[in-house]
Design a protein around this motif. Structure first.
Motif, PDB file in Angstrom:
ATOM      1  N   ALA A   1      29.341 -23.984 -17.794  1.00 15.92           N
ATOM      2  CA  ALA A   1      30.792 -24.102 -17.635  1.00 15.92           C
ATOM      3  C   ALA A   1      31.202 -24.884 -16.386  1.00 15.92           C
ATOM      4  O   ALA A   1      32.107 -25.718 -16.451  1.00 15.92           O
ATOM      5  CB  ALA A   1      31.430 -22.710 -17.617  1.00 15.92           C
ATOM      6  N   ALA A   2      30.571 -24.634 -15.266  1.00 17.02           N
ATOM      7  CA  ALA A   2      30.975 -25.300 -14.018  1.00 17.02           C
ATOM      8  C   ALA A   2      30.859 -26.823 -14.101  1.00 17.02           C
ATOM      9  O   ALA A   2      31.782 -27.523 -13.666  1.00 17.02           O
ATOM     10  CB  ALA A   2      30.193 -24.742 -12.828  1.00 17.02           C
ATOM     11  N   PRO A   3      29.774 -27.370 -14.655  1.00 15.61           N
ATOM     12  CA  PRO A   3      29.720 -28.839 -14.767  1.00 15.61           C
ATOM     13  C   PRO A   3      30.847 -29.405 -15.638  1.00 15.61           C
ATOM     14  O   PRO A   3      31.378 -30.483 -15.344  1.00 15.61           O
ATOM     15  CB  PRO A   3      28.345 -29.107 -15.391  1.00 15.61           C
ATOM     16  CG  PRO A   3      27.523 -27.914 -15.012  1.00 15.61           C
ATOM     17  CD  PRO A   3      28.489 -26.765 -15.026  1.00 15.61           C
TER      18      PRO A   3
ATOM     19  N   ILE B   1      46.182 -26.971 -16.787  1.00 16.23           N
ATOM     20  CA  ILE B   1      46.086 -26.563 -15.374  1.00 16.23           C
ATOM     21  C   ILE B   1      45.797 -25.064 -15.295  1.00 16.23           C
ATOM     22  O   ILE B   1      45.026 -24.615 -14.446  1.00 16.23           O
ATOM     23  CB  ILE B   1      47.363 -26.944 -14.587  1.00 16.23           C
ATOM     24  CG1 ILE B   1      47.641 -28.448 -14.703  1.00 16.23           C
ATOM     25  CG2 ILE B   1      47.251 -26.517 -13.124  1.00 16.23           C
ATOM     26  CD1 ILE B   1      46.500 -29.363 -14.289  1.00 16.23           C
ATOM     27  N   ALA B   2      46.369 -24.291 -16.195  1.00 13.98           N
ATOM     28  CA  ALA B   2      46.074 -22.853 -16.249  1.00 13.98           C
ATOM     29  C   ALA B   2      44.615 -22.620 -16.643  1.00 13.98           C
ATOM     30  O   ALA B   2      43.979 -21.684 -16.142  1.00 13.98           O
ATOM     31  CB  ALA B   2      47.017 -22.156 -17.233  1.00 13.98           C
ATOM     32  N   VAL B   3      44.070 -23.461 -17.517  1.00 17.79           N
ATOM     33  CA  VAL B   3      42.656 -23.350 -17.887  1.00 17.79           C
ATOM     34  C   VAL B   3      41.782 -23.613 -16.669  1.00 17.79           C
ATOM     35  O   VAL B   3      40.814 -22.880 -16.406  1.00 17.79           O
ATOM     36  CB  VAL B   3      42.288 -24.318 -19.041  1.00 17.79           C
ATOM     37  CG1 VAL B   3      40.777 -24.352 -19.269  1.00 17.79           C
ATOM     38  CG2 VAL B   3      43.006 -23.924 -20.326  1.00 17.79           C
ATOM     39  N   LEU B   4      42.114 -24.637 -15.891  1.00 19.21           N
ATOM     40  CA  LEU B   4      41.348 -24.933 -14.679  1.00 19.21           C
ATOM     41  C   LEU B   4      41.423 -23.778 -13.684  1.00 19.21           C
ATOM     42  O   LEU B   4      40.419 -23.415 -13.059  1.00 19.21           O
ATOM     43  CB  LEU B   4      41.828 -26.237 -14.050  1.00 19.21           C
ATOM     44  CG  LEU B   4      41.550 -27.502 -14.873  1.00 19.21           C
ATOM     45  CD1 LEU B   4      42.250 -28.711 -14.256  1.00 19.21           C
ATOM     46  CD2 LEU B   4      40.059 -27.752 -15.025  1.00 19.21           C
ATOM     47  N   LYS B   5      42.591 -23.172 -13.538  1.00 22.17           N
ATOM     48  CA  LYS B   5      42.745 -22.019 -12.643  1.00 22.17           C
ATOM     49  C   LYS B   5      41.930 -20.833 -13.167  1.00 22.17           C
ATOM     50  O   LYS B   5      41.287 -20.113 -12.393  1.00 22.17           O
ATOM     51  CB  LYS B   5      44.241 -21.642 -12.533  1.00 22.17           C
ATOM     52  CG  LYS B   5      44.528 -20.342 -11.812  1.00 22.17           C
ATOM     53  CD  LYS B   5      44.113 -20.337 -10.357  1.00 22.17           C
ATOM     54  CE  LYS B   5      44.636 -19.147  -9.591  1.00 22.17           C
ATOM     55  NZ  LYS B   5      43.753 -17.992  -9.569  1.00 22.17           N
ATOM     56  N   HIS B   6      41.925 -20.648 -14.486  1.00 22.20           N
ATOM     57  CA  HIS B   6      41.120 -19.583 -15.090  1.00 22.20           C
ATOM     58  C   HIS B   6      39.638 -19.797 -14.771  1.00 22.20           C
ATOM     59  O   HIS B   6      38.916 -18.840 -14.489  1.00 22.20           O
ATOM     60  CB  HIS B   6      41.370 -19.537 -16.602  1.00 22.20           C
ATOM     61  CG  HIS B   6      40.636 -18.453 -17.304  1.00 22.20           C
ATOM     62  ND1 HIS B   6      40.994 -17.133 -17.213  1.00 22.20           N
ATOM     63  CD2 HIS B   6      39.543 -18.502 -18.111  1.00 22.20           C
ATOM     64  CE1 HIS B   6      40.155 -16.398 -17.932  1.00 22.20           C
ATOM     65  NE2 HIS B   6      39.265 -17.219 -18.491  1.00 22.20           N
ATOM     66  N   CYS B   7      39.198 -21.046 -14.805  1.00 25.81           N
ATOM     67  CA  CYS B   7      37.817 -21.366 -14.425  1.00 25.81           C
ATOM     68  C   CYS B   7      37.552 -20.958 -12.981  1.00 25.81           C
ATOM     69  O   CYS B   7      36.501 -20.391 -12.673  1.00 25.81           O
ATOM     70  CB  CYS B   7      37.528 -22.853 -14.601  1.00 25.81           C
ATOM     71  SG  CYS B   7      37.429 -23.416 -16.301  1.00 25.81           S
TER      72      CYS B   7
END
Length: 180
Positions: free
Chosen positions: A62-64, A15-21
């Motif tokens: 990265a976004a996809p 979840i932290a990785v997704l927030k970093h994205c």
């Protein structure tokens, strides 16, 4: 020890990785806004071409992957786990999130063409309206996920589910489990 740069969280914290994205998306949106003021003054100079290249790289690579993380792993895990109010909220949000992913992808195709021309130095034109639509969509989308989806995931997904999510995200990027 304090480091000189911000490091990305590991996949043991998906979840932290997704927030970093999301934070990286905000930086790319800021770059688009800077390009709008830079291009009329400097044209498609080296700085503009590099900025366009950075935005292109992020949103085509990265976004996809980020959207796939959500669509293929996070949201299905939430669907199978959510109960009561969480299940009701998820049932409301999922169609909207999926629709937003499609809309952002469509809007990106408009910007991608413009940015490729800037990257090549063949044009210094960038539509402020296209950027505003793209930015507004992404900012609204990230707010929705950060307000509802991420907190729900942290609250209801088990350690095993989080490990599976992180492993899937890592594999999607071709990163070995042995890589720190």
């Amino acid at each position: 020890m304090t480091t000189l740069f911000d490091s990305a969280p590991g996949f043991d914290q998906p979840i932290a990785v997704l927030k970093h994205c999301h934070d990286r998306i905000r930086k790319q949106i800021a770059t688009l806004d800077k390009l709008l003021t830079h291009l009329p003054v400097h044209g498609a100079d080296q700085d503009a071409r590099q900025a366009a290249q950075a935005v292109l790289k992020y949103f085509t690579q990265a976004a996809p992957l980020h959207h796939e993380d959500e669509e293929m792993d996070l949201l299905p895990a939430l669907e199978t786990t959510a109960t009561q109010e969480d299940a009701v909220l998820l049932k409301q949000l999922l169609p909207e999130i999926m629709k937003q992913h499609l809309q952002m992808t469509a809007q990106w195709s408009n910007l991608e063409k413009q940015l490729r021309q800037i990257q090549e130095g063949s044009s210094a034109q960038l539509s402020a309206l296209d950027i505003r639509h793209f930015s507004d969509m992404y900012l609204h989308h990230m707010e929705l996920e950060e307000t509802h989806i991420a907190p729900m995931a942290k609250r209801i997904l088990s350690d095993v589910q989080m490990q599976r999510l992180g492993a899937a995200m890592r594999a999607r990027r071709g990163i070995s489990p042995d890589t720190p």
